[in-house]
Design a protein around this motif. Structure first.
Motif, PDB file in Angstrom:
ATOM      1  N   ALA A  95     -12.100  -8.896  -6.139  1.00 44.39           N
ATOM      2  CA  ALA A  95     -10.828  -9.308  -6.736  1.00 44.39           C
ATOM      3  C   ALA A  95      -9.624  -8.606  -6.135  1.00 44.39           C
ATOM      4  CB  ALA A  95     -10.862  -9.093  -8.242  1.00 44.39           C
ATOM      5  N   LEU A  96      -9.773  -7.355  -5.751  1.00 52.42           N
ATOM      6  CA  LEU A  96      -8.629  -6.600  -5.235  1.00 52.42           C
ATOM      7  C   LEU A  96      -8.634  -6.464  -3.719  1.00 52.42           C
ATOM      8  CD1 LEU A  96      -8.391  -3.782  -7.933  1.00 52.42           C
ATOM      9  CD2 LEU A  96      -7.064  -5.896  -7.774  1.00 52.42           C
ATOM     10  N   GLU A  97      -9.537  -7.165  -3.053  1.00 49.03           N
ATOM     11  CA  GLU A  97      -9.533  -7.115  -1.589  1.00 49.03           C
ATOM     12  C   GLU A  97      -8.206  -7.664  -1.060  1.00 49.03           C
ATOM     13  OE1 GLU A  97     -12.804  -9.089   0.287  1.00 49.03           O
ATOM     14  OE2 GLU A  97     -14.257  -7.616  -0.430  1.00 49.03           O
ATOM     15  N   GLY A  98      -7.577  -6.922  -0.205  1.00 47.50           N
ATOM     16  CA  GLY A  98      -6.314  -7.362   0.383  1.00 47.50           C
ATOM     17  C   GLY A  98      -5.104  -7.135  -0.503  1.00 47.50           C
ATOM     18  N   PHE A  99      -5.328  -6.703  -1.746  1.00 50.04           N
ATOM     19  CA  PHE A  99      -4.214  -6.459  -2.657  1.00 50.04           C
ATOM     20  C   PHE A  99      -3.572  -5.125  -2.323  1.00 50.04           C
ATOM     21  CE2 PHE A  99      -2.449  -4.618  -6.552  1.00 50.04           C
ATOM     22  CZ  PHE A  99      -1.589  -5.631  -6.934  1.00 50.04           C
ATOM     23  N   GLU A 100      -2.258  -5.097  -2.269  1.00 47.96           N
ATOM     24  CA  GLU A 100      -1.549  -3.851  -2.032  1.00 47.96           C
ATOM     25  C   GLU A 100      -0.812  -3.445  -3.303  1.00 47.96           C
ATOM     26  OE1 GLU A 100       0.748  -3.414   1.514  1.00 47.96           O
ATOM     27  OE2 GLU A 100      -0.504  -4.854   2.599  1.00 47.96           O
ATOM     28  N   PHE A 101      -1.142  -2.268  -3.766  1.00 48.92           N
ATOM     29  CA  PHE A 101      -0.470  -1.760  -4.951  1.00 48.92           C
ATOM     30  C   PHE A 101       0.961  -1.381  -4.595  1.00 48.92           C
ATOM     31  CE2 PHE A 101      -4.887  -1.281  -6.119  1.00 48.92           C
ATOM     32  CZ  PHE A 101      -4.878  -1.630  -7.455  1.00 48.92           C
ATOM     33  N   PRO A 102       1.887  -1.496  -5.552  1.00 52.10           N
ATOM     34  CA  PRO A 102       3.275  -1.105  -5.268  1.00 52.10           C
ATOM     35  C   PRO A 102       3.332   0.374  -4.921  1.00 52.10           C
ATOM     36  CG  PRO A 102       3.019  -1.862  -7.555  1.00 52.10           C
ATOM     37  CD  PRO A 102       1.695  -1.972  -6.904  1.00 52.10           C
ATOM     38  N   PRO A 103       4.251   0.770  -4.066  1.00 54.16           N
ATOM     39  CA  PRO A 103       4.328   2.180  -3.655  1.00 54.16           C
ATOM     40  C   PRO A 103       4.709   3.115  -4.807  1.00 54.16           C
ATOM     41  CG  PRO A 103       6.147   0.926  -2.747  1.00 54.16           C
ATOM     42  CD  PRO A 103       5.230  -0.061  -3.411  1.00 54.16           C
ATOM     43  N   GLU A 104       5.397   2.591  -5.811  1.00 51.54           N
ATOM     44  CA  GLU A 104       5.793   3.391  -6.962  1.00 51.54           C
ATOM     45  C   GLU A 104       5.357   2.689  -8.235  1.00 51.54           C
ATOM     46  OE1 GLU A 104       9.914   4.471  -6.989  1.00 51.54           O
ATOM     47  OE2 GLU A 104       9.941   4.788  -4.832  1.00 51.54           O
ATOM     48  N   TYR A 105       5.153   3.450  -9.281  1.00 49.48           N
ATOM     49  CA  TYR A 105       4.791   2.905 -10.592  1.00 49.48           C
ATOM     50  C   TYR A 105       5.864   1.888 -11.005  1.00 49.48           C
ATOM     51  CZ  TYR A 105       2.906   3.069 -15.378  1.00 49.48           C
ATOM     52  OH  TYR A 105       2.332   2.762 -16.591  1.00 49.48           O
ATOM     53  N   PRO A 106       5.502   0.634 -11.219  1.00 49.97           N
ATOM     54  CA  PRO A 106       6.510  -0.406 -11.391  1.00 49.97           C
ATOM     55  C   PRO A 106       7.066  -0.560 -12.806  1.00 49.97           C
ATOM     56  CG  PRO A 106       4.342  -1.398 -11.362  1.00 49.97           C
ATOM     57  CD  PRO A 106       4.155   0.089 -11.115  1.00 49.97           C
ATOM     58  N   PHE A 107       6.612   0.247 -13.748  1.00 47.76           N
ATOM     59  CA  PHE A 107       7.012   0.038 -15.130  1.00 47.76           C
ATOM     60  C   PHE A 107       8.024   1.073 -15.583  1.00 47.76           C
ATOM     61  CE2 PHE A 107       2.609  -1.478 -14.651  1.00 47.76           C
ATOM     62  CZ  PHE A 107       2.887  -2.833 -14.741  1.00 47.76           C
ATOM     63  N   LEU A 108       8.841   0.670 -16.540  1.00 48.59           N
ATOM     64  CA  LEU A 108       9.908   1.518 -17.069  1.00 48.59           C
ATOM     65  C   LEU A 108       9.524   2.016 -18.463  1.00 48.59           C
ATOM     66  CD1 LEU A 108      12.866  -0.841 -16.094  1.00 48.59           C
ATOM     67  CD2 LEU A 108      12.067   1.202 -14.866  1.00 48.59           C
ATOM     68  N   PRO A 109      10.114   3.108 -18.911  1.00 45.35           N
ATOM     69  CA  PRO A 109       9.789   3.617 -20.247  1.00 45.35           C
ATOM     70  C   PRO A 109       9.967   2.571 -21.351  1.00 45.35           C
ATOM     71  CG  PRO A 109      11.043   5.254 -19.040  1.00 45.35           C
ATOM     72  CD  PRO A 109      11.017   3.992 -18.186  1.00 45.35           C
ATOM     73  N   GLU A 110      10.974   1.721 -21.218  1.00 45.66           N
ATOM     74  CA  GLU A 110      11.206   0.713 -22.266  1.00 45.66           C
ATOM     75  C   GLU A 110      10.094  -0.338 -22.331  1.00 45.66           C
ATOM     76  OE1 GLU A 110      14.255  -0.161 -18.907  1.00 45.66           O
ATOM     77  OE2 GLU A 110      13.519   1.607 -19.943  1.00 45.66           O
ATOM     78  N   ASP A 111       9.293  -0.442 -21.292  1.00 41.78           N
ATOM     79  CA  ASP A 111       8.157  -1.371 -21.323  1.00 41.78           C
ATOM     80  C   ASP A 111       7.103  -0.938 -22.337  1.00 41.78           C
ATOM     81  OD1 ASP A 111       9.202  -3.000 -19.288  1.00 41.78           O
ATOM     82  OD2 ASP A 111       8.269  -1.777 -17.720  1.00 41.78           O
TER      83      ASP A 111
END
Length: 189
Positions: A8-24
């Motif tokens: 499922a995650l083959e070829g998937f690139e995770f974002p370089p930084e945590y993409p979520f904000l405290p308000e999430d």
């Protein structure tokens, strides 16, 4: 090893930084979770078909492990873990917030009371568990990155974490991210 899930995650690139904000991770009801979960709820939070599907999935996964030799941790647990009735884990540890519910879980070999939103530290040694499960509770975790870091710590190398979720929840305690866009498909409460 060659299923769609393992790829499922083959070829998937995770974002370089945590993409979520405290308000999430803000919730409508920010009061102490201990108060909310103080009364036992001896109910199932998913329907019978979902329970049957989850048990079938768990059976397929657990059957791949050496029978009677694997350890399982169920976080945010309750009086039922939805594991197959005939599974043969060596150890089944559960964590949760209601003592009466945890004591009633017939599949558990041990339990620990704790609020992962207050303290995501798990009371287990490094490399203890082959499997970690979380049924319909990931939407309540306000510190999921810290919880998952702990899961990684307590899992044996090559271990597997299984998060399952449904379209049901206690909306006042679900994180904002879970409820933000109710039109983006199934899986929201």
């Amino acid at each position: 090893k060659n299923s769609k899930v393992t790829k499922a995650l083959e070829g998937f690139e995770f974002p370089p930084e945590y993409p979520f904000l405290p308000e999430d991770f803000v919730r409508f009801d920010e009061s102490d979770d201990g108060n909310f979960y103080s009364a036992p709820r001896f109910v199932t939070h998913i329907d019978d078909e979902a329970i049957a599907s989850l048990r079938t999935f768990y059976k397929a996964v657990f059957d791949q492990a050496p029978q009677g030799q694997y350890n399982v941790l169920d976080i945010c647990s309750s009086w039922v873990s939805h594991y197959p009735e005939d599974f043969t884990a060596k150890r089944v540890s559960i964590t949760g917030m209601n003592d009466a519910e945890l004591k009633a879980n017939k599949q558990a070999t041990d339990y620990s009371l704790g609020d992962l939103n207050k303290d995501p530290t798990l009371p287990y040694d490094d490399s203890t568990f082959d499997f970690v499960t979380n049924v319909v509770s990931v939407d309540y975790l306000i510190r999921p990155q810290e919880v998952v870091t702990e899961l990684h710590r307590v899992m044996k190398p090559g271990g597997l974490v299984i998060f399952s979720f449904s379209n049901r929840c206690f909306f006042t305690k679900a994180i904002n991210m879970w409820q933000m866009n109710m039109n983006d498909g199934p899986g929201h409460c």
